[in-house]
Design a protein around this motif. Structure first.
Motif, PDB file in Angstrom:
ATOM      1  N   GLU A   1       2.149   3.604   3.882  1.00 20.59           N
ATOM      2  CA  GLU A   1       1.822   3.019   2.590  1.00 20.59           C
ATOM      3  C   GLU A   1       1.334   4.099   1.630  1.00 20.59           C
ATOM      4  O   GLU A   1       0.926   5.167   2.033  1.00 20.59           O
ATOM      5  CB  GLU A   1       0.729   1.953   2.771  1.00 20.59           C
ATOM      6  N   THR A   2       1.387   3.798   0.372  1.00 19.25           N
ATOM      7  CA  THR A   2       0.883   4.712  -0.651  1.00 19.25           C
ATOM      8  C   THR A   2      -0.635   4.722  -0.624  1.00 19.25           C
ATOM      9  O   THR A   2      -1.268   3.677  -0.499  1.00 19.25           O
ATOM     10  CB  THR A   2       1.372   4.274  -2.039  1.00 19.25           C
ATOM     11  N   GLN A   3      -1.216   5.906  -0.719  1.00 18.22           N
ATOM     12  CA  GLN A   3      -2.671   6.027  -0.795  1.00 18.22           C
ATOM     13  C   GLN A   3      -3.082   6.308  -2.232  1.00 18.22           C
ATOM     14  O   GLN A   3      -2.488   7.146  -2.902  1.00 18.22           O
ATOM     15  CB  GLN A   3      -3.160   7.162   0.111  1.00 18.22           C
ATOM     16  N   TYR A   4      -4.103   5.625  -2.659  1.00 21.21           N
ATOM     17  CA  TYR A   4      -4.616   5.789  -4.010  1.00 21.21           C
ATOM     18  C   TYR A   4      -6.003   6.418  -3.930  1.00 21.21           C
ATOM     19  O   TYR A   4      -6.857   5.958  -3.168  1.00 21.21           O
ATOM     20  CB  TYR A   4      -4.676   4.442  -4.736  1.00 21.21           C
TER      21      TYR A   4
END
Lengths: 111, 117
Positions: free
Chosen positions: B104-107
């Motif tokens: 998943e994308t990490q913010y």
């Protein structure tokens, strides 16, 4: 563990020219490759990412390519503008694991 | 757009003191991370946290470090006895569960700049 190499460390281009930053990674299990832009004193901002089921992705002036066989991926910025000046980090990750960052490229766009 | 938040933005402490850095991840995210960045260097992974336990940690994350999710919204990093070399920017990040096996994308949050004197 994963090791990400990034080149060049600094890059100066004239406004309007293209900039290319290249990265290699070591772990064949990595399947996610984000690119972050970091302005001085600020957080890394995700600008584009690519997953291993695609070879290329484009978003306006930014494109990323991925060669899984060779384990390298690249960021291409076209028609560069002064506001593109920042440090750019490539990174690699796999399966909900940590993101391993490259060493960064300081991009300077000269007006 | 929801964002990861961190407090404080800056922290100055004496060597040997304990510090707690706080993060509020994006509300529907399930994966939480701490990274650090020494001035002028790359971002380095410290620890990942999922389902109320550490899922991975780096060699940097020794016994002086601990993480906790004390309630449903906060995620903290504690450094028990700070050293000079702990001076860095500490970033919290969070990610939602992706629908498949791909990462998943990490913010990232805005960071806490820690200075140990």
């Amino acid at each position: 563990g994963e090791n990400v190499e990034q080149h060049p460390s600094t890059l100066s281009v004239q406004e309007g020219d293209s900039a290319v930053i290249k990265c290699t990674y070591s772990d064949s299990a990595s399947n996610y490759f984000p690119w972050y832009k970091q302005e001085l004193g600020k957080r890394p901002q995700l600008i584009i990412d690519i997953r291993s089921n695609v070879g290329e992705k484009k978003d306006q002036r930014i494109a990323v390519t991925l060669n899984k066989t060779a384990k390298h991926f690249s960021l291409h910025i076209t028609e560069t503008q002064p506001e593109d000046s920042a440090v750019y980090f490539c990174a690699a990750a796999g399966g909900y694991q940590k993101v391993t960052f490259g060493t960064g490229t300081k991009l300077q766009v000269i007006p | 757009e929801p964002e990861v938040t961190q407090t404080p933005s800056h922290q100055v402490t004496q060597m040997g003191q304990e510090v707690i850095l706080r993060c509020v991840p994006i509300s529907n995210h399930l994966y939480f991370y701490w990274y650090r960045q020494i001035l002028g260097q790359k971002v380095e992974f410290l620890v990942s946290f999922y389902n109320n336990e550490i899922s991975e940690k780096s060699e940097i994350f020794d016994d002086q470090f601990s993480v906790e999710r004390p309630d449903g919204s906060n995620f903290t990093l504690k450094i028990r006895s700070t050293k000079l070399e702990d001076s860095a920017m500490y970033f919290c990040a969070s990610g939602e569960k992706a629908p498949d096996w791909i990462q998943e994308t990490q913010y990232f949050g805005p960071g806490t700049r820690l200075l140990v004197l």
